[in-house]
Design an enzyme around this catalytic site. Structure first.
Site, PDB file in Angstrom:
ATOM      1  N   GLY A  44       0.789  -1.226   0.000  1.00  7.15           N
ATOM      2  CA  GLY A  44       0.000   0.000   0.000  1.00  7.15           C
ATOM      3  C   GLY A  44       0.817   1.269   0.000  1.00  7.15           C
ATOM      4  O   GLY A  44       0.379   2.311   0.487  1.00  7.15           O
ATOM      5  N   ASN A  46       5.010   5.665 -11.109  1.00  7.45           N
ATOM      6  CA  ASN A  46       4.240   4.444 -10.873  1.00  7.45           C
ATOM      7  C   ASN A  46       2.839   4.603 -11.468  1.00  7.45           C
ATOM      8  O   ASN A  46       1.934   5.137 -10.838  1.00  7.45           O
ATOM      9  CB  ASN A  46       4.153   4.152  -9.372  1.00  7.45           C
ATOM     10  CG  ASN A  46       3.344   2.911  -9.074  1.00  7.45           C
ATOM     11  OD1 ASN A  46       2.985   2.148  -9.981  1.00  7.45           O
ATOM     12  ND2 ASN A  46       3.042   2.691  -7.796  1.00  7.45           N
ATOM     13  N   CYS A  79      -0.789   3.244 -10.030  1.00  4.89           N
ATOM     14  CA  CYS A  79      -1.610   3.944  -9.037  1.00  4.89           C
ATOM     15  C   CYS A  79      -3.032   4.124  -9.561  1.00  4.89           C
ATOM     16  O   CYS A  79      -3.255   4.265 -10.769  1.00  4.89           O
ATOM     17  CB  CYS A  79      -1.019   5.324  -8.743  1.00  4.89           C
ATOM     18  SG  CYS A  79       0.587   5.285  -7.956  1.00  4.89           S
ATOM     19  N   LYS A 116       6.602   3.601 -15.561  1.00  2.09           N
ATOM     20  CA  LYS A 116       6.489   2.180 -15.216  1.00  2.09           C
ATOM     21  C   LYS A 116       5.102   1.665 -15.578  1.00  2.09           C
ATOM     22  O   LYS A 116       4.089   2.141 -15.073  1.00  2.09           O
ATOM     23  CB  LYS A 116       6.765   1.935 -13.736  1.00  2.09           C
ATOM     24  CG  LYS A 116       6.817   0.441 -13.415  1.00  2.09           C
ATOM     25  CD  LYS A 116       7.485   0.151 -12.099  1.00  2.09           C
ATOM     26  CE  LYS A 116       7.740  -1.350 -11.956  1.00  2.09           C
ATOM     27  NZ  LYS A 116       8.396  -1.674 -10.678  1.00  2.09           N
ATOM     28  N   GLY A 155      10.584 -11.306 -12.177  1.00  2.35           N
ATOM     29  CA  GLY A 155      11.109 -12.651 -12.016  1.00  2.35           C
ATOM     30  C   GLY A 155      12.603 -12.794 -12.156  1.00  2.35           C
ATOM     31  O   GLY A 155      13.107 -13.907 -12.360  1.00  2.35           O
ATOM     32  N   GLY A 188      13.816  -7.615  -8.337  1.00  3.20           N
ATOM     33  CA  GLY A 188      12.735  -7.318  -7.408  1.00  3.20           C
ATOM     34  C   GLY A 188      12.662  -8.246  -6.225  1.00  3.20           C
ATOM     35  O   GLY A 188      13.550  -8.252  -5.361  1.00  3.20           O
TER      36      GLY A 188
END
Length: 305
Positions: free
Chosen positions: A73, A128, A131, A167, A246, A267
């Protein structure tokens, strides 16, 4: 071998193509005990908002087959805390620091960009676009080429010449159209993919396994989807791509570069082993030599040649 990558010539130069992915590496400070931050190509931080956010209810993370489902979040202490308390401690003179910015309104994206772009230690901004847009009933910015472009335009206008990375998520009707739209709106690079929304349930307890019900999927199971998106986008845009999804090894990095990525984000692999990203950066030159790759620029996008 020369591992350097130019994302924006003369402006955003990386010593190697290995970056941290937003939301998995904290601010970067949390990983100092596990490796040299300056050995990385760049640090993309956790999401930053204008004001502090408490984040999602607990639990926030659960295992899935070959990955994780998470919903943090965008918990953070706000942009002023990052500028005053975090950025000065990061090695921004040695490695590019790229804050990931999150907002629910286009104007907030612009305000965030202006505040961060004023700081010498900020090399670029990652927008981002997963969102939710408060003006579109919670539709994600990345789900609509028009709203994605508006958010990127707002950041670009406020960024003071600093590079802007858009992104993207595959949770859209056509990620290629969104990629075209953000390129046209001024994005200097594209990062993909963001997390894909998923759900895990507990039959015995008859409830969702996350406090927020749904969350973003990450981990090795996402790599084929991420590779496909990078390959598709690389066919239609002229700006660099950062492949994310991944990545667990140096070989994964080469796979993303083969389909067209300039750089690659590591990540959730950092959660299971916090030394992963440093090991990948260290092992990449030897792996290139093993495969006879002596020029990353020539190797990039060479699948099928």
């Amino acid at each position: 071998m020369d591992m350097r990558v130019s994302l924006v010539p003369g402006v955003l130069e990386l010593k190697n193509p290995v970056l941290s992915a937003a939301g998995t590496f904290g601010s970067g400070l949390e990983y100092r005990p596990y490796g040299d931050l300056a050995s990385l190509g760049g640090i993309i931080t956790n999401g930053i908002t204008l004001h502090p956010r408490a984040g999602s209810p607990m639990p926030r993370i659960t295992a899935t087959p070959s990955g994780l489902l998470s919903s943090v979040g965008v918990q953070n202490d706000g942009v002023e805390h990052f500028v005053d308390r975090v950025l000065p401690l990061l090695p921004w003179g040695e490695v590019p620091i790229i804050p990931n910015i999150s907002a629910s309104h286009v104007d907030d994206f612009g305000e965030l960009a202006a505040r961060l772009a004023a700081e010498e230690g900020v090399a670029a901004l990652e927008v981002n676009l997963s969102c939710r847009n408060a003006n579109r009933s919670g539709q994600r910015f990345c789900q609509n080429p028009v709203t994605a472009a508006r958010a990127v335009s707002a950041v670009k206008r406020a960024a003071g010449g600093k590079p802007v990375i858009a992104k993207l998520s595959p949770q859209t009707m056509d990620i290629v159209e969104v990629a075209r739209a953000v390129e046209a709106s001024g994005a200097d690079a594209i990062s993909c993919i963001g997390k894909v929304e998923g759900l895990m349930v507990d039959v015995k307890e008859r409830r969702a396994k996350l406090g927020n019900i749904t969350g973003g999927m990450s981990g090795p199971a996402m790599k084929p989807l991420a590779l496909h998106c990078v390959w598709q986008i690389a066919q239609v845009v002229n700006i660099p791509i950062i492949g994310v999804g991944g990545v667990c090894s140096a070989l994964d990095v080469l796979e993303f570069i083969l389909v067209g990525a300039h750089a690659v984000g590591v990540g959730s692999a950092s959660f299971s082993d916090p030394e992963t990203i440093f090991r990948i950066a260290r092992e990449l030159p030897a792996l290139c030599a093993e495969y006879g790759i002596d020029d990353l620029n020539a190797f990039r996008g060479s699948m099928g040649r």
